[in-house]
Motif scaffolding. Structure first.
Motif, mmCIF file in Angstrom:
data_model
loop_
_atom_site.group_PDB
_atom_site.id
_atom_site.type_symbol
_atom_site.label_atom_id
_atom_site.label_comp_id
_atom_site.label_asym_id
_atom_site.label_seq_id
_atom_site.Cartn_x
_atom_site.Cartn_y
_atom_site.Cartn_z
ATOM 1 N N HIS A 84 10.229 9.621 -6.839
ATOM 2 C CA HIS A 84 9.388 8.418 -6.828
ATOM 3 C C HIS A 84 10.015 7.319 -7.675
ATOM 4 N N LEU A 85 10.690 7.696 -8.741
ATOM 5 C CA LEU A 85 11.392 6.705 -9.566
ATOM 6 C C LEU A 85 12.487 6.013 -8.761
ATOM 7 N N ARG A 86 13.261 6.788 -8.021
ATOM 8 C CA ARG A 86 14.350 6.206 -7.224
ATOM 9 C C ARG A 86 13.820 5.276 -6.135
ATOM 10 N N TYR A 87 12.612 5.558 -5.646
ATOM 11 C CA TYR A 87 11.994 4.684 -4.636
ATOM 12 C C TYR A 87 11.897 3.255 -5.164
ATOM 13 N N PHE A 88 11.448 3.104 -6.402
ATOM 14 C CA PHE A 88 11.307 1.763 -6.974
ATOM 15 C C PHE A 88 12.648 1.185 -7.405
ATOM 16 N N GLU A 89 13.549 2.039 -7.849
ATOM 17 C CA GLU A 89 14.857 1.546 -8.266
ATOM 18 C C GLU A 89 15.661 1.007 -7.082
ATOM 19 N N TYR A 127 0.825 -1.212 0.000
ATOM 20 C CA TYR A 127 0.000 0.000 0.000
ATOM 21 C C TYR A 127 0.859 1.261 0.000
ATOM 22 N N HIS A 128 2.069 1.176 0.590
ATOM 23 C CA HIS A 128 2.998 2.298 0.473
ATOM 24 C C HIS A 128 3.521 2.412 -0.956
ATOM 25 N N ALA A 129 3.761 1.270 -1.602
ATOM 26 C CA ALA A 129 4.212 1.298 -2.991
ATOM 27 C C ALA A 129 3.140 1.897 -3.897
ATOM 28 N N ALA A 130 1.888 1.507 -3.671
ATOM 29 C CA ALA A 130 0.788 2.065 -4.463
ATOM 30 C C ALA A 130 0.647 3.559 -4.230
ATOM 31 N N LYS A 131 0.894 4.002 -3.022
ATOM 32 C CA LYS A 131 0.797 5.436 -2.731
ATOM 33 C C LYS A 131 1.899 6.212 -3.452
ATOM 34 N N GLN A 132 3.059 5.604 -3.605
ATOM 35 C CA GLN A 132 4.125 6.265 -4.359
ATOM 36 C C GLN A 132 3.675 6.535 -5.790
ATOM 37 N N LEU A 133 3.006 5.580 -6.404
ATOM 38 C CA LEU A 133 2.487 5.781 -7.754
ATOM 39 C C LEU A 133 1.450 6.891 -7.779
ATOM 40 N N SER A 134 0.550 6.871 -6.793
ATOM 41 C CA SER A 134 -0.492 7.896 -6.733
ATOM 42 C C SER A 134 0.097 9.288 -6.557
ATOM 43 N N ASP A 135 1.106 9.406 -5.664
ATOM 44 C CA ASP A 135 1.738 10.715 -5.440
ATOM 45 C C ASP A 135 2.488 11.188 -6.686
ATOM 46 N N VAL A 160 9.712 14.203 -17.158
ATOM 47 C CA VAL A 160 9.995 15.297 -18.085
ATOM 48 C C VAL A 160 9.257 16.542 -17.599
ATOM 49 N N GLY A 161 9.686 17.683 -18.058
ATOM 50 C CA GLY A 161 9.010 18.918 -17.691
ATOM 51 C C GLY A 161 9.498 19.471 -16.370
ATOM 52 N N ARG A 162 8.745 20.446 -15.861
ATOM 53 C CA ARG A 162 9.204 21.158 -14.668
ATOM 54 C C ARG A 162 9.103 20.330 -13.386
ATOM 55 N N ASN A 163 8.333 19.264 -13.382
ATOM 56 C CA ASN A 163 8.223 18.408 -12.197
ATOM 57 C C ASN A 163 9.100 17.160 -12.306
ATOM 58 N N ALA A 164 10.065 17.214 -13.220
ATOM 59 C CA ALA A 164 10.902 16.026 -13.441
ATOM 60 C C ALA A 164 11.683 15.647 -12.192
ATOM 61 N N GLY A 165 12.196 16.637 -11.456
ATOM 62 C CA GLY A 165 12.966 16.340 -10.249
ATOM 63 C C GLY A 165 12.130 15.647 -9.188
ATOM 64 N N ALA A 166 10.902 16.142 -8.981
ATOM 65 C CA ALA A 166 10.025 15.518 -7.986
ATOM 66 C C ALA A 166 9.619 14.112 -8.421
ATOM 67 N N LEU A 167 9.357 13.936 -9.708
ATOM 68 C CA LEU A 167 9.003 12.607 -10.206
ATOM 69 C C LEU A 167 10.175 11.637 -10.082
ATOM 70 N N ALA A 168 11.399 12.153 -10.227
ATOM 71 C CA ALA A 168 12.575 11.301 -10.108
ATOM 72 C C ALA A 168 12.705 10.717 -8.696
ATOM 73 N N VAL A 179 8.446 -4.961 -11.490
ATOM 74 C CA VAL A 179 8.870 -3.615 -11.103
ATOM 75 C C VAL A 179 9.555 -2.900 -12.261
ATOM 76 N N GLN A 180 10.233 -3.635 -13.131
ATOM 77 C CA GLN A 180 10.955 -2.983 -14.227
ATOM 78 C C GLN A 180 10.003 -2.234 -15.145
ATOM 79 N N THR A 181 8.821 -2.799 -15.382
ATOM 80 C CA THR A 181 7.828 -2.112 -16.211
ATOM 81 C C THR A 181 7.386 -0.815 -15.548
ATOM 82 N N VAL A 182 7.220 -0.852 -14.242
ATOM 83 C CA VAL A 182 6.829 0.349 -13.507
ATOM 84 C C VAL A 182 7.934 1.395 -13.564
ATOM 85 N N ILE A 183 9.175 0.962 -13.412
ATOM 86 C CA ILE A 183 10.316 1.880 -13.467
ATOM 87 C C ILE A 183 10.400 2.544 -14.842
ATOM 88 N N ASP A 184 10.193 1.756 -15.901
ATOM 89 C CA ASP A 184 10.239 2.315 -17.254
ATOM 90 C C ASP A 184 9.137 3.347 -17.462
#
Length: 480
Positions: A398-403, A340-348, A388-396, A376-381
C-alpha cells in the motif's frame, strides 16, 4: 455496370407498358388489397371481448404483412436493378482486395424488418482463382451496397442485434422478436447479431472511417478499468457420456474504456453521448481502441483531457504512450488517481493493524483529508511508520501505491476546475455493460461471443446505436 447488368439478365423487369410484373406480383398485390377491403367492410361485427379484439388485430397484422411483402418485392427488385446501385456494386467489386468474378444471377430470400421474406434476383460474385476448400464465401455486391447482410435488411439486423444487447439472453431476444412478429430461431439470432458486431468492429478500426464529430474546445474525461466474466475453454481428454466436451471456466478480465465530455458545472454533458467500448484481447487492445476513438474525435483539439483511473500499472504505463501518440500538450493533460480507490488503499492498509475501531476510524479520517488536499508526502510518511511487524510486507504494498502515483493526487486543482475526482462513470459502465449482461452464476462465454456482446452492449448503453448500425452496414470493411 454492363457486367452487373448481364449477371441479372434473368430478372423479369417490365412489360411493354412499363409496369413491373415480376412473375405475378401485380396479381398478388391486387389479391391482398381485395382481402384488405373485404376485411374493412366485413370485420368487427362479432367482436364482443378482449380475446375477439386480439384476434381481429392479429388478422389485420397478417393482411398488412402480406401487403408489405407484395409491395416490397417489386420495389426492392427495382432498387437492385437501378443504375445507381449497379454502378456502386461494380465499383465495390473492383475495389475489393481479392479478384472476383460474376457467377450470374441468383434468387435470394431477404428477410425484412417486419419478419416477412421477399425474393429478389441479383448477381453473385466469387473469387476468381480460388478452388474447392480454399474458396472463401462470395458476395452479393448489390445487396452489400444496400446494407443487406446475412439476407437481412439493415433494419432487421439492427433490431435483432439491439434485442441481443438489450436483453439478458438470446432466448429472451427470440421471445421479444417473436412478440413483434419476427420469428427467428436462436441460432439465426446469434449469427446475425455476432456478424453485425464483427462488421462494425472491422469498420471502426479502419483509418478511413470518420464519426463526423469532435471534442474540439471541450473538457474531456478518459477512464479505463476492468470487469470480470467467465470464459469457456475446452478440456483435453475424454468427452462425457453424451459426447459433450468438458471445459474449464476461467475468470477473465474484460477491459473497458469510457470517453465523455464534462460541462461547465462539472457534470457529464447531456448533449454529448459518451463513448464506451470493451474487449477481452488485453490491455494493448483496449488502448488501441482508445487511440482510434481519440483520433476520430480529434481529442488533441480538446481544451482539457483528464485521465482518471485506479492505480493499476497496466493503465498508467500505457497512458503515457497514448498521450505521446496523440501529441497532447502538457497544458492539456491532467492525470488523477480515483479518490475513492486511494481512500480504499488506506482502509485496506489499516485492516492489517490490530487497532481498535475508534483508533482506526480516527486515523483513516485524518489521512483521507491529507489525500484530499493532495498532501501525499504526509500520507507516505505515515504509512512508512506503520510498516513494522509481521505485516510489514503487506503494508509496504500500500505504501508503494502512493509512492508510485505521487504525482496523480492533485484533487484540489481538479476540484477547482470542476472536473470529477472519481471514476464513477467507469464503474457504472462496468456494471451496465458487463455485470448486468455477461457476468452471472453458471454463465460461461466463448471469447469471440463475449467480444461481440461487449461491443453491442457498450454502444447500446451509451446511446450510440445509430453509429454502430452505420458502421455495421458500411462496405468499408470489405475494401480493407
Amino acid at each position: 455496370m454492363q457486367g452487373e447488368a448481364m449477371c441479372i439478365a434473368t430478372c423479369n423487369p417490365a412489360n411493354d407498358s412499363g409496369e413491373m410484373v415480376f412473375g405475378g406480383v401485380q396479381q398478388s398485390l391486387q389479391d391482398v388489397v381485395q382481402r384488405a377491403l373485404d376485411f374493412v367492410n366485413g370485420s368487427g361485427l362479432d367482436v364482443r371481448s378482449a380475446e375477439d379484439l386480439e384476434g381481429l388485430e392479429s388478422e389485420a397484422r397478417q393482411i398488412s404483412d402480406q401487403l408489405f411483402q407484395a409491395i416490397m418485392t417489386p420495389v426492392l427488385q427495382r432498387v437492385i436493378e437501378s443504375p445507381a446501385v449497379l454502378d456502386a456494386a461494380t465499383e465495390l467489386v473492383h475495389a475489393l482486395p481479392r479478384r472476383m468474378r460474376c457467377d450470374g444471377g441468383e434468387t435470394v430470400a431477404v428477410r425484412t424488418a417486419r419478419g416477412t421474406v421477399v425474393e429478389v434476383e441479383t448477381a453473385y460474385y466469387r473469387e476468381r482463382s480460388a478452388k474447392g476448400s480454399q474458396r472463401r464465401p462470395g458476395l452479393y455486391a448489390a445487396l452489400a451496397v444496400l446494407g443487406i447482410w446475412d439476407r437481412c435488411t439493415p433494419t432487421l439486423a439492427s433490431n435483432v442485434s439491439k434485442s441481443v444487447a438489450m436483453l439478458s439472453s438470446l432466448a429472451e431476444a427470440r421471445t421479444h422478436l417473436s412478440d413483434e412478429g419476427i420469428d427467428l430461431d436462436v441460432k439465426t439470432i446469434r449469427s446475425v447479431s455476432y456478424r453485425f458486431a464483427a462488421r462494425a468492429r472491422t469498420v471502426q478500426q479502419t483509418a478511413n472511417y470518420s464519426w463526423g464529430e469532435s471534442v474540439a474546445g471541450q473538457r474531456v474525461v478518459v477512464s479505463f478499468d476492468g470487469g470480470r466474466l467467465r470464459v469457456r475453454r475446452n478440456k483435453r481428454g475424454k468427452r462425457t457420456r453424451k459426447g459433450r466436451r468438458r471445459f474449464h471456466t476461467d475468470w477473465h478480465e474484460p477491459k473497458l474504456l469510457i470517453i465523455y465530455v464534462v460541462g461547465p458545472d462539472g457534470r457529464p454533458s447531456r448533449s454529448w453521448a459518451p463513448v464506451i467500448d470493451g474487449t477481452l484481447r488485453g490491455p494493448d487492445a483496449i488502448f488501441a481502441l482508445a487511440l482510434s476513438y481519440a483520433k476520430q474525435l480529434a481529442l488533441s483539439s480538446a481544451d482539457k483531457v483528464l485521465f482518471i483511473a485506479d492505480g493499476a500499472p497496466w493503465i498508467w504505463t500505457r497512458i503515457e504512450h497514448l498521450i505521446a501518440a496523440l501529441g497532447l500538450l502538457n497544458a492539456q493533460v491532467l492525470m488523477l488517481i480515483d479518490f475513492y480507490h486511494a481512500a480504499k488503499q488506506l482502509s485496506d492498509a489499516l485492516k492489517l493493524r490490530r487497532w481498535s475501531t475508534k483508533r482506526r476510524t480516527r486515523w483513516l479520517n485524518t489521512y483521507r483529508r491529507y489525500v484530499r488536499r493532495g498532501d501525499v508526502q504526509t500520507v507516505i510518511d505515515a504509512l512508512r511508520h506503520l510498516c513494522v511487524g509481521r505485516n510489514a510486507g503487506a503494508l509496504a504494498t500500500h505504501l508503494r501505491y502512493f509512492e508510485k502515483n505521487r504525482e496523480r493526487f492533485s484533487y484540489t486543482k481538479i476540484a477547482r476546475l470542476k472536473l470529477p475526482l472519481g471514476s464513477g462513470a467507469m464503474e457504472s459502465a462496468i456494471r451496465r455493460v458487463v455485470n448486468l449482461r455477461i457476468k452471472g452464476a453458471s454463465i460461461y462465454w466463448l471469447e469471440d461471443s463475449a467480444e461481440a456482446i461487449l461491443l453491442l452492449r457498450s454502444f447500446y448503453k451509451s446511446n450510440r446505436w445509430s453509429l454502430l448500425r452505420r458502421m455495421a452496414t458500411s462496405t468499408e470493411g470489405l475494401i480493407q
